[in-house]
Design an enzyme around this catalytic site. Sequence first.
Site, PDB file in Angstrom:
ATOM      1  N   TYR A 121     -16.153 -18.432 -10.172  1.00 42.26           N
ATOM      2  CA  TYR A 121     -14.695 -18.447 -10.146  1.00 42.26           C
ATOM      3  C   TYR A 121     -14.193 -17.253  -9.338  1.00 42.26           C
ATOM      4  O   TYR A 121     -14.657 -16.127  -9.523  1.00 42.26           O
ATOM      5  CB  TYR A 121     -14.127 -18.380 -11.568  1.00 42.26           C
ATOM      6  CG  TYR A 121     -12.635 -18.599 -11.560  1.00 42.26           C
ATOM      7  CD1 TYR A 121     -12.111 -19.886 -11.579  1.00 42.26           C
ATOM      8  CD2 TYR A 121     -11.748 -17.525 -11.460  1.00 42.26           C
ATOM      9  CE1 TYR A 121     -10.738 -20.107 -11.516  1.00 42.26           C
ATOM     10  CE2 TYR A 121     -10.389 -17.740 -11.393  1.00 42.26           C
ATOM     11  CZ  TYR A 121      -9.886 -19.028 -11.421  1.00 42.26           C
ATOM     12  OH  TYR A 121      -8.538 -19.241 -11.346  1.00 42.26           O
ATOM     13  N   GLN A 183      -8.040 -25.176 -15.641  1.00 43.38           N
ATOM     14  CA  GLN A 183      -8.446 -26.503 -15.155  1.00 43.38           C
ATOM     15  C   GLN A 183      -9.721 -26.421 -14.312  1.00 43.38           C
ATOM     16  O   GLN A 183     -10.578 -27.319 -14.374  1.00 43.38           O
ATOM     17  CB  GLN A 183      -7.300 -27.200 -14.400  1.00 43.38           C
ATOM     18  CG  GLN A 183      -6.748 -26.486 -13.171  1.00 43.38           C
ATOM     19  CD  GLN A 183      -5.652 -25.466 -13.512  1.00 43.38           C
ATOM     20  OE1 GLN A 183      -5.550 -24.989 -14.649  1.00 43.38           O
ATOM     21  NE2 GLN A 183      -4.844 -25.106 -12.524  1.00 43.38           N
ATOM     22  N   ASN A 206      -7.909 -14.395 -14.837  1.00 45.04           N
ATOM     23  CA  ASN A 206      -6.860 -13.926 -15.742  1.00 45.04           C
ATOM     24  C   ASN A 206      -7.151 -14.389 -17.172  1.00 45.04           C
ATOM     25  O   ASN A 206      -8.204 -14.957 -17.451  1.00 45.04           O
ATOM     26  CB  ASN A 206      -5.476 -14.402 -15.259  1.00 45.04           C
ATOM     27  CG  ASN A 206      -5.363 -15.925 -15.266  1.00 45.04           C
ATOM     28  OD1 ASN A 206      -6.131 -16.623 -15.924  1.00 45.04           O
ATOM     29  ND2 ASN A 206      -4.399 -16.444 -14.520  1.00 45.04           N
ATOM     30  N   SER A 229     -11.337  -1.576 -16.322  1.00 44.05           N
ATOM     31  CA  SER A 229     -12.321  -0.693 -15.696  1.00 44.05           C
ATOM     32  C   SER A 229     -12.440   0.643 -16.436  1.00 44.05           C
ATOM     33  O   SER A 229     -11.476   1.101 -17.043  1.00 44.05           O
ATOM     34  CB  SER A 229     -11.873  -0.454 -14.259  1.00 44.05           C
ATOM     35  OG  SER A 229     -12.961  -0.107 -13.465  1.00 44.05           O
ATOM     36  N   GLN A 251     -10.732   4.547 -10.377  1.00 43.32           N
ATOM     37  CA  GLN A 251     -10.771   3.546 -11.441  1.00 43.32           C
ATOM     38  C   GLN A 251      -9.397   3.366 -12.082  1.00 43.32           C
ATOM     39  O   GLN A 251      -9.019   2.260 -12.468  1.00 43.32           O
ATOM     40  CB  GLN A 251     -11.813   3.903 -12.510  1.00 43.32           C
ATOM     41  CG  GLN A 251     -13.228   3.847 -11.970  1.00 43.32           C
ATOM     42  CD  GLN A 251     -13.500   2.558 -11.194  1.00 43.32           C
ATOM     43  OE1 GLN A 251     -13.465   1.462 -11.754  1.00 43.32           O
ATOM     44  NE2 GLN A 251     -13.734   2.668  -9.885  1.00 43.32           N
ATOM     45  N   HIS A 254      -6.984   0.621 -10.853  1.00 45.57           N
ATOM     46  CA  HIS A 254      -7.288  -0.793 -11.125  1.00 45.57           C
ATOM     47  C   HIS A 254      -6.319  -1.429 -12.118  1.00 45.57           C
ATOM     48  O   HIS A 254      -6.006  -2.612 -12.011  1.00 45.57           O
ATOM     49  CB  HIS A 254      -8.692  -0.943 -11.723  1.00 45.57           C
ATOM     50  CG  HIS A 254      -9.778  -1.105 -10.720  1.00 45.57           C
ATOM     51  ND1 HIS A 254      -9.805  -2.132  -9.815  1.00 45.57           N
ATOM     52  CD2 HIS A 254     -10.901  -0.375 -10.488  1.00 45.57           C
ATOM     53  CE1 HIS A 254     -10.900  -2.025  -9.060  1.00 45.57           C
ATOM     54  NE2 HIS A 254     -11.573  -0.964  -9.440  1.00 45.57           N
ATOM     55  N   GLU A 319     -18.558   1.891 -18.489  1.00 53.38           N
ATOM     56  CA  GLU A 319     -18.965   0.970 -17.422  1.00 53.38           C
ATOM     57  C   GLU A 319     -19.602   1.768 -16.263  1.00 53.38           C
ATOM     58  O   GLU A 319     -20.665   1.432 -15.782  1.00 53.38           O
ATOM     59  CB  GLU A 319     -17.721   0.225 -16.943  1.00 53.38           C
ATOM     60  CG  GLU A 319     -17.977  -0.795 -15.869  1.00 53.38           C
ATOM     61  CD  GLU A 319     -16.672  -1.353 -15.299  1.00 53.38           C
ATOM     62  OE1 GLU A 319     -15.599  -0.739 -15.507  1.00 53.38           O
ATOM     63  OE2 GLU A 319     -16.729  -2.402 -14.624  1.00 53.38           O
ATOM     64  N   HIS A 320     -18.888   2.821 -15.813  1.00 50.74           N
ATOM     65  CA  HIS A 320     -19.399   3.689 -14.739  1.00 50.74           C
ATOM     66  C   HIS A 320     -19.537   5.100 -15.270  1.00 50.74           C
ATOM     67  O   HIS A 320     -18.598   5.615 -15.875  1.00 50.74           O
ATOM     68  CB  HIS A 320     -18.419   3.757 -13.556  1.00 50.74           C
ATOM     69  CG  HIS A 320     -18.025   2.421 -13.013  1.00 50.74           C
ATOM     70  ND1 HIS A 320     -16.825   1.817 -13.334  1.00 50.74           N
ATOM     71  CD2 HIS A 320     -18.658   1.573 -12.169  1.00 50.74           C
ATOM     72  CE1 HIS A 320     -16.738   0.657 -12.698  1.00 50.74           C
ATOM     73  NE2 HIS A 320     -17.828   0.468 -11.987  1.00 50.74           N
ATOM     74  N   ASP A 353     -19.108  -0.201  -5.707  1.00 49.92           N
ATOM     75  CA  ASP A 353     -18.223  -1.371  -5.810  1.00 49.92           C
ATOM     76  C   ASP A 353     -18.446  -2.377  -4.692  1.00 49.92           C
ATOM     77  O   ASP A 353     -18.206  -3.578  -4.864  1.00 49.92           O
ATOM     78  CB  ASP A 353     -16.757  -0.937  -5.775  1.00 49.92           C
ATOM     79  CG  ASP A 353     -16.324  -0.288  -7.072  1.00 49.92           C
ATOM     80  OD1 ASP A 353     -16.964  -0.568  -8.107  1.00 49.92           O
ATOM     81  OD2 ASP A 353     -15.355   0.496  -7.058  1.00 49.92           O
ATOM     82  N   GLU A 407     -45.058 -21.468 -45.773  1.00 49.07           N
ATOM     83  CA  GLU A 407     -43.642 -21.752 -45.516  1.00 49.07           C
ATOM     84  C   GLU A 407     -43.252 -23.156 -45.996  1.00 49.07           C
ATOM     85  O   GLU A 407     -42.201 -23.667 -45.624  1.00 49.07           O
ATOM     86  CB  GLU A 407     -43.341 -21.555 -44.020  1.00 49.07           C
ATOM     87  CG  GLU A 407     -43.621 -20.131 -43.553  1.00 49.07           C
ATOM     88  CD  GLU A 407     -43.065 -19.803 -42.168  1.00 49.07           C
ATOM     89  OE1 GLU A 407     -42.690 -20.733 -41.425  1.00 49.07           O
ATOM     90  OE2 GLU A 407     -42.995 -18.588 -41.841  1.00 49.07           O
ATOM     91  N   HIS A 412     -46.411 -29.520 -40.556  1.00 55.64           N
ATOM     92  CA  HIS A 412     -46.909 -28.564 -39.572  1.00 55.64           C
ATOM     93  C   HIS A 412     -48.421 -28.353 -39.771  1.00 55.64           C
ATOM     94  O   HIS A 412     -49.196 -28.358 -38.812  1.00 55.64           O
ATOM     95  CB  HIS A 412     -46.196 -27.216 -39.716  1.00 55.64           C
ATOM     96  CG  HIS A 412     -44.808 -27.186 -39.163  1.00 55.64           C
ATOM     97  ND1 HIS A 412     -43.800 -27.971 -39.641  1.00 55.64           N
ATOM     98  CD2 HIS A 412     -44.251 -26.438 -38.168  1.00 55.64           C
ATOM     99  CE1 HIS A 412     -42.681 -27.717 -38.962  1.00 55.64           C
ATOM    100  NE2 HIS A 412     -42.936 -26.790 -38.062  1.00 55.64           N
TER     101      HIS A 412
END
Lengths: 422, 422
Positions: A121, A183, A206, A229, A251, A254, A319-320, A353, A407, A412
Amino acid sequence: MKIIPLKETVSLKRAINQGTDKQRQTVAAILEDVKKKGDEALQKYTFMFDKVEITDTLVSPEEISEAYDAVSQDTLNIIREAINNIRDFHARQVQQSWMTTKEDGTILGQKVTSLDAVGVYVPGGRAAYPSSIIMNVVPAQVAGVKRIVMTSPPQKNNTLDNIVLVTAHELGVKEIHKVGGAQAIGALAYGTDSIQPVDKIVGPGNIYVALAKQLVFGVVAIDMIAGPSEIAVLADRTANSAYIAADLLSQAEHDPMATAILVTTDHSLAEKVAQEVSEQLATLPKKAIAEEAIQHYGAIYLAETMEQAVEAVNELAAEHLEIQTEDPWAILPSIRHAGAIFLGEHSSEPVGDYFAGPNHVLPTNGTARFSSPLTVEDFTKKSSIISYSKQAIQSQASKIATFARLEHLEAHARAVEKRLED
Amino acid sequence: MKIIPLKETVSLKRAINQGTDKQRQTVAAILEDVKKKGDEALQKYTFMFDKVEITDTLVSPEEISEAYDAVSQDTLNIIREAINNIRDFHARQVQQSWMTTKEDGTILGQKVTSLDAVGVYVPGGRAAYPSSIIMNVVPAQVAGVKRIVMTSPPQKNNTLDNIVLVTAHELGVKEIHKVGGAQAIGALAYGTDSIQPVDKIVGPGNIYVALAKQLVFGVVAIDMIAGPSEIAVLADRTANSAYIAADLLSQAEHDPMATAILVTTDHSLAEKVAQEVSEQLATLPKKAIAEEAIQHYGAIYLAETMEQAVEAVNELAAEHLEIQTEDPWAILPSIRHAGAIFLGEHSSEPVGDYFAGPNHVLPTNGTARFSSPLTVEDFTKKSSIISYSKQAIQSQASKIATFARLEHLEAHARAVEKRLED
């Protein structure tokens, strides 16, 4: 930026947009509609949300060639170099199928197989993010995924952004559909006449896209849902305050909910960074966003010892993480939780990045405690391999049967004992 | 069993218990209560659901030693051999941190780090499943997880099953808590005074446990939610019908919703397997369960060619796939989707449940299209490593800045350009 003495634990405010019930219902209804009505539903929602009438979602060769006309050779060269670097790094992640054999004839192993089909996406909106396309497509290609489908909402002119189209074509993506939102996720998960379903959906979007991905999870695999971020910088007195400020702001620009944190052992550095941040902030085009992020989610923590500072960045699990200290490699082994680790003052975060090679899709929201960057492995799966010889089963059947009966699984036990009958 | 001519596609009914809204609300309320009241809530729910009053959830050394008294040396030896086999196989999965260097001074790589703490849930109920404990604990231990916490609901006598305690002790698990259900999952995710929180929760459980795991997902990592057991057998005229029937029944006895399917090119084998299934079924202790599974989720598909049969088992993407043909290794490369693949007539599926070495935690419900068996990797995570030299950043800064500006991220561009200033 606030300078705060580091206490025993760092408490990090983190914001996750989990969507409202109403948004969740809207998304569920769209998915249901796409599942039932297929392409008709895609057309309906594309007209509703993107204000464009589409009959054929597939991007044509003419659209690609027009996009190339609009992109400069310089830009194209940089995109190609980035793709090369990123492909080179990811090629090193490829795992092999393996096996082990025993003298009794047993063969055990693990077969690595790429996924059949993956959907990527690509969000619409004012800015195009070619880096995001590269970072999601390359590991899938390196893994050997045969079918990669890209979807992105059409612009008002009924096509996609030029850079998006050129980047996709440079990567060799053949199937690009002009459809976005929940969609598109529905089409990728359930399939329509014009879009065959995939096995995994990756890529940012989004809140509607994120909710749709959560709802189709199980029908298909999804990547993680990214939060805002985050950057943490670990620095001592040898660090360059202007570099640190610039990286924190990279950062912060963002997202107003982005996190930018410095943990340092040096009071004078803390003050200089705070000063530099104010100064550099003043002239940024995205000043308003960055300022809000710094104000609400930014902080400079002053630690008494480097050990205490390291423990704090581990707790942040950012994250960073940048390590800007005299000897960053000496600190690396102590770092347990971070999505990507940048060592030394020349390793500015934006390097990762676009260009260096490692993936920029990284765990946010403290999930670096248990999650990894997007890798080639995310586009493969494994199957265990078990091959027993007659000798092997005959020598082990009674032990396995005993275990099965522990068991209470008699069928089995009998299945393995059957092999003893002749 | 029904014998059905194989059409172009195999449609497989699969049942997933997703829980009711009421169950979801109950679980959410329990989790909230554990989050707020900690140990007090654990005691309350243990009394409510397990009818046992507990003040200290931790299993004592005395309970362990009493459990050993009740387990025979034979049983102990088999458990030890199983642990050895499973540990040996998983040790081969260990991934190394790696790096690559460039002549301009760049170092890129991937650091592999084990998770800090993992919770293993062990269900209560009438039967104990030592194999499940082994399969969940071993990969975590091999990964290097320092803290492994086991939780399981107490029996009426205020302790756990002897085999469960002995198996845990044999594995070296030190922290075992007598608490089960959604309350145990809440304790592992949020922590209480007596149970520190973990980073990941694994192990099977009833619908309340499964729903609780889904709800805490994000706070911690979880393993996949397992559906009913599945076996597909791919066979030609050389296969042994008695073996196949026994193996189909070994999965059918697990659950009335278990799937047991034979895909074969040989009509006579199809008939013999159907006959054998009826005969073997008659004397099984879990006849009622297995019969229901065979009736509703069992089938024998008759294919015209081996290619068609292979495509059918790929579509099924079964948890367990047995290849009982003249040359199973010739077929292996064509198998794209299966949790575990058993080759040849001696490789009875239960071999993989307890003893051979590979993990028995496998993708169900067709998720073998995109998911893998539980591995050592599931207990590690990666961090990207990026170290740029002065030379590297200086030669690339302008390209990276151009890329950043393509994406309208000016602060990113300035951060790398800052490195050109001196």
